[in-house]
Design a protein around this motif. Sequence first.
Motif, PDB file in Angstrom:
ATOM      1  N   ARG A  60      49.911  -9.799  33.405  1.00  0.00           N
ATOM      2  CA  ARG A  60      50.772  -8.984  32.888  1.00  0.00           C
ATOM      3  C   ARG A  60      52.090  -8.981  33.765  1.00  0.00           C
ATOM      4  O   ARG A  60      53.057  -8.960  33.159  1.00  0.00           O
ATOM      5  CB  ARG A  60      50.516  -7.482  32.975  1.00  0.00           C
ATOM      6  N   GLN A  61      52.196  -9.135  34.971  1.00  0.00           N
ATOM      7  CA  GLN A  61      53.183  -9.127  35.911  1.00  0.00           C
ATOM      8  C   GLN A  61      53.797 -10.566  35.623  1.00  0.00           C
ATOM      9  O   GLN A  61      55.088 -10.927  35.534  1.00  0.00           O
ATOM     10  CB  GLN A  61      52.890  -9.237  37.383  1.00  0.00           C
ATOM     11  N   VAL A  82      50.366 -21.700  37.744  1.00  0.00           N
ATOM     12  CA  VAL A  82      49.313 -21.531  38.911  1.00  0.00           C
ATOM     13  C   VAL A  82      50.082 -21.876  40.105  1.00  0.00           C
ATOM     14  O   VAL A  82      49.995 -21.024  41.186  1.00  0.00           O
ATOM     15  CB  VAL A  82      48.288 -22.494  38.692  1.00  0.00           C
ATOM     16  N   GLU A  83      50.800 -22.795  40.342  1.00  0.00           N
ATOM     17  CA  GLU A  83      51.643 -23.328  41.427  1.00  0.00           C
ATOM     18  C   GLU A  83      52.474 -22.427  41.869  1.00  0.00           C
ATOM     19  O   GLU A  83      52.618 -22.229  43.106  1.00  0.00           O
ATOM     20  CB  GLU A  83      52.052 -24.890  41.277  1.00  0.00           C
ATOM     21  N   GLU A  84      53.127 -21.974  41.050  1.00  0.00           N
ATOM     22  CA  GLU A  84      54.314 -21.186  41.547  1.00  0.00           C
ATOM     23  C   GLU A  84      53.804 -19.800  41.659  1.00  0.00           C
ATOM     24  O   GLU A  84      54.227 -19.018  42.688  1.00  0.00           O
ATOM     25  CB  GLU A  84      55.416 -20.918  40.152  1.00  0.00           C
ATOM     26  N   THR A  85      52.731 -19.021  41.088  1.00  0.00           N
ATOM     27  CA  THR A  85      52.371 -17.786  41.418  1.00  0.00           C
ATOM     28  C   THR A  85      51.070 -17.501  41.960  1.00  0.00           C
ATOM     29  O   THR A  85      50.897 -16.384  42.538  1.00  0.00           O
ATOM     30  CB  THR A  85      52.208 -16.982  40.013  1.00  0.00           C
ATOM     31  N   GLY A  86      50.253 -18.739  42.224  1.00  0.00           N
ATOM     32  CA  GLY A  86      48.965 -18.501  42.908  1.00  0.00           C
ATOM     33  C   GLY A  86      47.744 -18.095  41.937  1.00  0.00           C
ATOM     34  O   GLY A  86      46.993 -17.590  42.374  1.00  0.00           O
ATOM     35  N   ILE A  87      48.154 -17.565  40.596  1.00  0.00           N
ATOM     36  CA  ILE A  87      47.172 -17.089  39.799  1.00  0.00           C
ATOM     37  C   ILE A  87      46.392 -18.095  39.453  1.00  0.00           C
ATOM     38  O   ILE A  87      46.316 -19.460  39.657  1.00  0.00           O
ATOM     39  CB  ILE A  87      47.732 -16.173  38.729  1.00  0.00           C
ATOM     40  N   SER A  88      45.083 -17.616  38.795  1.00  0.00           N
ATOM     41  CA  SER A  88      43.957 -18.545  38.668  1.00  0.00           C
ATOM     42  C   SER A  88      44.552 -19.352  37.045  1.00  0.00           C
ATOM     43  O   SER A  88      45.288 -18.881  36.403  1.00  0.00           O
ATOM     44  CB  SER A  88      42.878 -18.043  38.186  1.00  0.00           C
ATOM     45  N   PRO A  89      43.808 -20.565  36.847  1.00  0.00           N
ATOM     46  CA  PRO A  89      44.201 -21.480  35.683  1.00  0.00           C
ATOM     47  C   PRO A  89      43.879 -20.563  34.439  1.00  0.00           C
ATOM     48  O   PRO A  89      44.580 -20.563  33.254  1.00  0.00           O
ATOM     49  CB  PRO A  89      43.352 -22.562  35.847  1.00  0.00           C
ATOM     50  N   VAL A  90      42.836 -19.779  34.634  1.00  0.00           N
ATOM     51  CA  VAL A  90      42.420 -18.803  33.304  1.00  0.00           C
ATOM     52  C   VAL A  90      43.348 -18.037  32.980  1.00  0.00           C
ATOM     53  O   VAL A  90      43.882 -17.614  31.961  1.00  0.00           O
ATOM     54  CB  VAL A  90      40.946 -18.335  33.661  1.00  0.00           C
ATOM     55  N   TRP A 135      52.989  -8.715  44.354  1.00  0.00           N
ATOM     56  CA  TRP A 135      52.365  -8.028  43.359  1.00  0.00           C
ATOM     57  C   TRP A 135      52.113  -6.766  43.518  1.00  0.00           C
ATOM     58  O   TRP A 135      52.170  -6.112  44.603  1.00  0.00           O
ATOM     59  CB  TRP A 135      50.782  -8.561  43.573  1.00  0.00           C
ATOM     60  N   GLU A 136      52.267  -6.035  42.242  1.00  0.00           N
ATOM     61  CA  GLU A 136      52.047  -4.619  42.177  1.00  0.00           C
ATOM     62  C   GLU A 136      50.769  -4.352  41.836  1.00  0.00           C
ATOM     63  O   GLU A 136      50.238  -4.824  41.040  1.00  0.00           O
ATOM     64  CB  GLU A 136      52.893  -4.219  41.015  1.00  0.00           C
ATOM     65  N   PRO A 137      49.980  -3.711  42.885  1.00  0.00           N
ATOM     66  CA  PRO A 137      48.585  -3.820  42.718  1.00  0.00           C
ATOM     67  C   PRO A 137      48.038  -2.932  41.613  1.00  0.00           C
ATOM     68  O   PRO A 137      46.921  -3.341  40.972  1.00  0.00           O
ATOM     69  CB  PRO A 137      48.035  -2.818  44.050  1.00  0.00           C
TER      70      PRO A 137
END
Length: 85
Positions: free
Chosen positions: A11-12, A39-47, A3-5
């Motif tokens: 957006r990423q 979600v599974e690929e990136t680890g971001i939240s479902p929302v 991730w770019e902080p």
Amino acid sequence: MEWEPEVPRWRQVYGLLEKRIYDGKYAPGERLPSALAIVEETGISPVTARRVLKELRDAGLAYMEPGIGTFVSRLPDPPADSPSR
């Protein structure tokens, strides 16, 4: 995913999917990954994953078929500030 902080994660991930669309990994009419797959690929939240798909639809890059999924739209030329250029 690294991730770019200073850039919001939605957006990423949007940029990642946008690049894949313009690079032809996802062709017009092809189904995009579901929010769960994102979600599974990136680890971001479902929302956040649902926001990414909404933003792609809002940009005209994708359309939703309720109960089926989100699909790539016929592509316009990439925007000048797109990372895929």
